[in-house]
Design an enzyme around this catalytic site. Structure first.
Site, PDB file in Angstrom:
ATOM      1  N   ALA A  87       0.828  -1.203   0.000  1.00  0.00           N
ATOM      2  CA  ALA A  87       0.000   0.000   0.000  1.00  0.00           C
ATOM      3  C   ALA A  87       0.867   1.261   0.000  1.00  0.00           C
ATOM      4  O   ALA A  87       1.899   1.310   0.660  1.00  0.00           O
ATOM      5  CB  ALA A  87      -0.911   0.009   1.232  1.00  0.00           C
ATOM      6  N   THR A  88       0.462   2.246  -0.755  1.00  0.00           N
ATOM      7  CA  THR A  88       1.047   3.583  -0.772  1.00  0.00           C
ATOM      8  C   THR A  88      -0.093   4.524  -1.132  1.00  0.00           C
ATOM      9  O   THR A  88      -1.128   4.068  -1.624  1.00  0.00           O
ATOM     10  CB  THR A  88       2.141   3.693  -1.851  1.00  0.00           C
ATOM     11  OG1 THR A  88       1.542   3.420  -3.116  1.00  0.00           O
ATOM     12  CG2 THR A  88       3.274   2.710  -1.611  1.00  0.00           C
ATOM     13  N   THR A  89      -0.028   5.775  -1.001  1.00  0.00           N
ATOM     14  CA  THR A  89       0.905   6.719  -0.442  1.00  0.00           C
ATOM     15  C   THR A  89       0.165   7.508   0.634  1.00  0.00           C
ATOM     16  O   THR A  89      -1.024   7.761   0.482  1.00  0.00           O
ATOM     17  CB  THR A  89       1.402   7.662  -1.559  1.00  0.00           C
ATOM     18  OG1 THR A  89       2.080   6.890  -2.561  1.00  0.00           O
ATOM     19  CG2 THR A  89       2.325   8.742  -1.052  1.00  0.00           C
TER      20      THR A  89
END
Length: 269
Positions: free
Chosen positions: A43-45
């Protein structure tokens, strides 16, 4: 009943779990040897910034696994308690588990002690939990949080919003004004560097958060931009003297459409 359930001396739920059922802690589970970095979606951001009287945190909705989009609607920003927020980047499963354990940790402390931890105390507790996942992180299963909140002990209420970042071994760093984590954070921080002004109001800060995530998505394939087709937009929350609040999806959508319209007219803006 096991002795851990009647032992005294600690108000930490994590320490209780270490004694009663250590296998339930993320960092204590046995893992097969080798690099496991592709075993789970990432997962990002996440971005966070202060404003006059509080702090805002925002996260995009994409999780990736290798070159594939594993999820388009994951949520990575949460209220950790009444006055603080936590987001994460990295291994999605571990990040979500870390957040839930941190929420229980803060609630457990307050019930045992009858008073909440200070904001810096909460940040330190989270650092300890990140450090407990070090062995998994060394095998590619790293989840790094971003923590922010309203400091009830601040002598200047207008500057009570504080932001804390971490490294993979549990190092704790207080950031000034704004910060970001995840693969798109370089671009998001660069956008905030141009836009951020101390003393901004909450509405302005929320718009800056949307703009910074849009810029990150424009450059980083692992960061998801506003999805007009599916109606998916960043999760944005604020923490102030009034507590934590999630910005309604309809308001975030309106801001996202405004940003898209501005960029359509001036792509380099």
């Amino acid at each position: 009943m096991p002795a851990a359930f009647s032992a005294t001396g600690s108000s930490s739920f994590t320490e209780f779990l270490q004694a009663a059922a250590p296998e339930f802690l993320p960092g204590r589970r046995p893992l097969p040897p080798g690099d496991l970095s592709h075993a789970s979606p990432h997962a990002t951001t996440i971005v966070a910034m202060t404003y006059e009287g509080g702090v805002v945190m925002a996260g995009d909705r994409r999780a990736t696994q290798g070159n594939l989009i594993a999820s388009r609607d994951i949520e990575k920003v949460f209220a950790s308690d009444v006055y603080s927020l936590v987001g994460f980047a990295g291994t999605a499963g571990l990040g979500l588990e870390l957040v839930r354990l941190f929420q229980v940790e803060l609630e457990h402390f307050e019930k045992i002690e009858g008073t909440p931890l200070s904001l810096h105390g909460k940040a330190n507790r989270l650092a300890t939990m990140v450090r407990g996942n070090l062995s998994a992180a060394m095998q590619g299963l790293a989840a790094v949080p971003l923590f922010a909140g309203y400091d009830l002990d601040s002598r200047e209420p207008g500057k009570a919003g504080r932001i804390f970042s971490y490294d993979v071994i549990g190092g704790l760093y207080e950031e000034r004004d704004y910060d970001g984590i995840g693969s798109g954070s370089l671009f998001a921080r660069s956008a905030l560097k141009k836009r951020f002004r101390p003393g901004a109001d909450v509405d302005t800060a929320v718009k800056w958060a949307v703009e910074s995530l849009y810029d990150a998505a424009d450059e980083d394939s692992a960061t998801g931009g506003p999805d007009l087709t599916r109606g998916l937009f960043p999760v944005i929350m604020t923490a102030s003297a009034e507590g934590t609040v999630r910005i309604p999806d309809a308001e975030v959508e309106r801001l996202a459409r405004d940003v898209i319209g501005e960029r359509s007219e001036y792509p380099g803006r």
